[in-house]
Motif scaffolding. Structure first.
Motif, PDB file in Angstrom:
ATOM      1  N   SER A 230     -14.828   6.980   7.048  1.00  0.00           N
ATOM      2  CA  SER A 230     -13.430   6.765   7.438  1.00  0.00           C
ATOM      3  C   SER A 230     -13.242   5.521   8.302  1.00  0.00           C
ATOM      4  CB  SER A 230     -12.873   7.997   8.149  1.00  0.00           C
ATOM      5  OG  SER A 230     -13.660   8.309   9.264  1.00  0.00           O
ATOM      6  N   ASP A 231     -14.301   5.028   8.891  1.00  0.00           N
ATOM      7  CA  ASP A 231     -14.219   3.812   9.702  1.00  0.00           C
ATOM      8  C   ASP A 231     -14.557   2.634   8.796  1.00  0.00           C
ATOM      9  OD1 ASP A 231     -14.015   2.078  11.835  1.00  0.00           O
ATOM     10  OD2 ASP A 231     -16.063   2.438  12.522  1.00  0.00           O
ATOM     11  N   ILE A 232     -13.560   2.183   8.035  1.00  0.00           N
ATOM     12  CA  ILE A 232     -13.823   1.191   6.999  1.00  0.00           C
ATOM     13  C   ILE A 232     -13.373  -0.202   7.398  1.00  0.00           C
ATOM     14  CG2 ILE A 232     -13.794   2.802   5.089  1.00  0.00           C
ATOM     15  CD1 ILE A 232     -10.924   1.935   4.567  1.00  0.00           C
ATOM     16  N   VAL A 233     -14.007  -1.171   6.786  1.00  0.00           N
ATOM     17  CA  VAL A 233     -13.646  -2.573   6.940  1.00  0.00           C
ATOM     18  C   VAL A 233     -12.770  -2.918   5.751  1.00  0.00           C
ATOM     19  CG1 VAL A 233     -14.556  -4.917   6.956  1.00  0.00           C
ATOM     20  CG2 VAL A 233     -15.818  -3.090   8.097  1.00  0.00           C
ATOM     21  N   SER A 234     -11.662  -3.597   6.000  1.00  0.00           N
ATOM     22  CA  SER A 234     -10.810  -4.059   4.905  1.00  0.00           C
ATOM     23  C   SER A 234     -10.380  -5.485   5.204  1.00  0.00           C
ATOM     24  CB  SER A 234      -9.587  -3.151   4.742  1.00  0.00           C
ATOM     25  OG  SER A 234      -8.768  -3.213   5.891  1.00  0.00           O
ATOM     26  N   VAL A 235      -9.818  -6.128   4.191  1.00  0.00           N
ATOM     27  CA  VAL A 235      -9.274  -7.472   4.343  1.00  0.00           C
ATOM     28  C   VAL A 235      -7.868  -7.482   3.777  1.00  0.00           C
ATOM     29  CG1 VAL A 235     -11.527  -8.618   4.298  1.00  0.00           C
ATOM     30  CG2 VAL A 235     -10.275  -8.302   2.164  1.00  0.00           C
ATOM     31  N   ARG A 236      -7.116  -8.500   4.134  1.00  0.00           N
ATOM     32  CA  ARG A 236      -5.756  -8.668   3.595  1.00  0.00           C
ATOM     33  C   ARG A 236      -5.796  -9.518   2.340  1.00  0.00           C
ATOM     34  NH1 ARG A 236      -0.923  -7.177   6.839  1.00  0.00           N
ATOM     35  NH2 ARG A 236      -1.918  -6.030   8.517  1.00  0.00           N
ATOM     36  N   ASP A 237      -4.858  -9.295   1.474  1.00  0.00           N
ATOM     37  CA  ASP A 237      -4.785 -10.087   0.253  1.00  0.00           C
ATOM     38  C   ASP A 237      -4.491 -11.556   0.544  1.00  0.00           C
ATOM     39  OD1 ASP A 237      -2.175  -9.474   1.087  1.00  0.00           O
ATOM     40  OD2 ASP A 237      -1.421  -9.193  -0.958  1.00  0.00           O
ATOM     41  N   THR A 238      -3.948 -11.833   1.713  1.00  0.00           N
ATOM     42  CA  THR A 238      -3.624 -13.213   2.090  1.00  0.00           C
ATOM     43  C   THR A 238      -4.751 -13.912   2.848  1.00  0.00           C
ATOM     44  OG1 THR A 238      -2.544 -12.361   4.072  1.00  0.00           O
ATOM     45  CG2 THR A 238      -1.131 -12.806   2.155  1.00  0.00           C
ATOM     46  N   ASP A 239      -5.830 -13.177   3.166  1.00  0.00           N
ATOM     47  CA  ASP A 239      -6.970 -13.786   3.864  1.00  0.00           C
ATOM     48  C   ASP A 239      -7.659 -14.792   2.955  1.00  0.00           C
ATOM     49  OD1 ASP A 239      -6.556 -12.191   6.076  1.00  0.00           O
ATOM     50  OD2 ASP A 239      -8.198 -10.801   5.632  1.00  0.00           O
ATOM     51  N   ASP A 240      -8.289 -15.776   3.563  1.00  0.00           N
ATOM     52  CA  ASP A 240      -9.101 -16.723   2.823  1.00  0.00           C
ATOM     53  C   ASP A 240     -10.400 -16.036   2.408  1.00  0.00           C
ATOM     54  OD1 ASP A 240      -9.266 -19.783   2.233  1.00  0.00           O
ATOM     55  OD2 ASP A 240     -11.267 -19.186   2.938  1.00  0.00           O
ATOM     56  N   VAL A 241     -10.942 -16.397   1.244  1.00  0.00           N
ATOM     57  CA  VAL A 241     -12.168 -15.753   0.774  1.00  0.00           C
ATOM     58  C   VAL A 241     -13.329 -15.962   1.738  1.00  0.00           C
ATOM     59  CG1 VAL A 241     -11.567 -15.657  -1.661  1.00  0.00           C
ATOM     60  CG2 VAL A 241     -12.718 -17.662  -0.770  1.00  0.00           C
ATOM     61  N   SER A 242     -13.335 -17.076   2.448  1.00  0.00           N
ATOM     62  CA  SER A 242     -14.427 -17.297   3.405  1.00  0.00           C
ATOM     63  C   SER A 242     -14.344 -16.297   4.555  1.00  0.00           C
ATOM     64  CB  SER A 242     -14.411 -18.735   3.934  1.00  0.00           C
ATOM     65  OG  SER A 242     -13.197 -19.015   4.597  1.00  0.00           O
ATOM     66  N   GLU A 243     -13.141 -15.925   4.949  1.00  0.00           N
ATOM     67  CA  GLU A 243     -12.957 -14.913   5.984  1.00  0.00           C
ATOM     68  C   GLU A 243     -13.417 -13.545   5.475  1.00  0.00           C
ATOM     69  OE1 GLU A 243      -9.332 -12.900   8.552  1.00  0.00           O
ATOM     70  OE2 GLU A 243      -9.074 -14.926   7.761  1.00  0.00           O
ATOM     71  N   ALA A 244     -13.101 -13.238   4.234  1.00  0.00           N
ATOM     72  CA  ALA A 244     -13.550 -11.974   3.644  1.00  0.00           C
ATOM     73  C   ALA A 244     -15.072 -11.936   3.569  1.00  0.00           C
ATOM     74  CB  ALA A 244     -12.944 -11.802   2.249  1.00  0.00           C
ATOM     75  N   ALA A 245     -15.685 -13.036   3.165  1.00  0.00           N
ATOM     76  CA  ALA A 245     -17.150 -13.108   3.076  1.00  0.00           C
ATOM     77  C   ALA A 245     -17.777 -12.903   4.449  1.00  0.00           C
ATOM     78  CB  ALA A 245     -17.580 -14.443   2.482  1.00  0.00           C
ATOM     79  N   ALA A 246     -17.190 -13.499   5.464  1.00  0.00           N
ATOM     80  CA  ALA A 246     -17.713 -13.342   6.823  1.00  0.00           C
ATOM     81  C   ALA A 246     -17.609 -11.885   7.283  1.00  0.00           C
ATOM     82  CB  ALA A 246     -16.969 -14.267   7.777  1.00  0.00           C
ATOM     83  N   ARG A 247     -16.500 -11.228   6.983  1.00  0.00           N
ATOM     84  CA  ARG A 247     -16.331  -9.819   7.375  1.00  0.00           C
ATOM     85  C   ARG A 247     -17.315  -8.922   6.634  1.00  0.00           C
ATOM     86  NH1 ARG A 247     -10.775  -7.658   8.322  1.00  0.00           N
ATOM     87  NH2 ARG A 247     -11.990  -6.207   9.558  1.00  0.00           N
ATOM     88  N   MET A 248     -17.533  -9.219   5.357  1.00  0.00           N
ATOM     89  CA  MET A 248     -18.506  -8.447   4.577  1.00  0.00           C
ATOM     90  C   MET A 248     -19.897  -8.633   5.168  1.00  0.00           C
ATOM     91  SD  MET A 248     -16.980  -9.315   0.796  1.00  0.00           S
ATOM     92  CE  MET A 248     -18.194  -8.447  -0.182  1.00  0.00           C
ATOM     93  N   SER A 249     -20.231  -9.844   5.551  1.00  0.00           N
ATOM     94  CA  SER A 249     -21.533 -10.135   6.144  1.00  0.00           C
ATOM     95  C   SER A 249     -21.706  -9.396   7.464  1.00  0.00           C
ATOM     96  CB  SER A 249     -21.685 -11.644   6.351  1.00  0.00           C
ATOM     97  OG  SER A 249     -22.921 -11.942   6.949  1.00  0.00           O
ATOM     98  N   GLU A 250     -20.710  -9.488   8.329  1.00  0.00           N
ATOM     99  CA  GLU A 250     -20.777  -8.820   9.638  1.00  0.00           C
ATOM    100  C   GLU A 250     -20.919  -7.305   9.493  1.00  0.00           C
ATOM    101  OE1 GLU A 250     -17.215  -9.956  11.711  1.00  0.00           O
ATOM    102  OE2 GLU A 250     -17.724 -12.092  11.565  1.00  0.00           O
ATOM    103  N   ALA A 251     -20.175  -6.732   8.551  1.00  0.00           N
ATOM    104  CA  ALA A 251     -20.193  -5.285   8.362  1.00  0.00           C
ATOM    105  C   ALA A 251     -21.333  -4.828   7.459  1.00  0.00           C
ATOM    106  CB  ALA A 251     -18.864  -4.823   7.773  1.00  0.00           C
ATOM    107  N   GLN A 252     -22.025  -5.778   6.852  1.00  0.00           N
ATOM    108  CA  GLN A 252     -23.135  -5.502   5.934  1.00  0.00           C
ATOM    109  C   GLN A 252     -22.707  -4.603   4.776  1.00  0.00           C
ATOM    110  OE1 GLN A 252     -26.118  -4.185   8.911  1.00  0.00           O
ATOM    111  NE2 GLN A 252     -27.261  -5.993   8.252  1.00  0.00           N
ATOM    112  N   VAL A 253     -21.601  -4.983   4.124  1.00  0.00           N
ATOM    113  CA  VAL A 253     -21.092  -4.249   2.967  1.00  0.00           C
ATOM    114  C   VAL A 253     -20.963  -5.176   1.769  1.00  0.00           C
ATOM    115  CG1 VAL A 253     -19.892  -2.501   4.338  1.00  0.00           C
ATOM    116  CG2 VAL A 253     -18.677  -4.567   3.667  1.00  0.00           C
TER     117      VAL A 253
END
Length: 142
Positions: free
Chosen positions: A73-96
């Motif tokens: 339930s404690d999930i990481v998400s991104v916005r559709d308006t985020d830059d892909v580099s920001e999404a990649a960084a969040r995925m890396s930080e969260a290890q998902v």
């Protein structure tokens, strides 16, 4: 490039009160390892094949166990308006390997995965996300 340009749309979802056997069936038919969990049209979690196997089966839980009992339930998400580099960084930080994508109303509109990043960008964003995913981590999440 924005997340909305690379994400997978029309994602299968499940509710927290459905049995994990239905989640597993959706994963099989969609050839995916995770499904967003929606309650009252809002993203409340993710359930993965690993959740079912490790939190469920390994602990003696049966196919009628509710998704709510095994989902993250404690999930990481991104916005559709985020830059892909920001999404990649969040995925890396969260290890998902994948994250749900929400719009400005916090409604699910897709999922972005390592595969989406590698197919639709120059590869640097996928490499960034994969670097974090490949690091030894702590608790499993989504």
């Amino acid at each position: 490039m924005k997340v909305s340009e690379v994400m997978t749309r029309n994602v299968e979802t499940i509710t927290p009160d459905q049995p994990v056997s239905e989640a597993a069936g959706f994963m099989l038919s969609a050839d995916t390892g995770s499904i967003p969990v929606l309650e009252n049209d809002r993203l409340v979690g993710m359930i993965t094949d690993r959740d079912i196997a490790v939190r469920g089966v390994a602990n003696g839980r049966g196919p009628d166990t509710s998704v709510r009992e095994l989902m993250t339930s404690d999930i990481v998400s991104v916005r559709d308006t985020d830059d892909v580099s920001e999404a990649a960084a969040r995925m890396s930080e969260a290890q998902v390997r994948r994250v749900p994508v929400v719009d400005s109303d916090e409604r699910l509109c897709g999922i972005v995965s390592l595969g989406d990043l590698s197919r639709e960008t120059d590869g640097n964003n996928a490499a960034l996300a994969l670097e974090g995913v490949s690091q030894p981590g702590g608790q499993h999440q989504q």
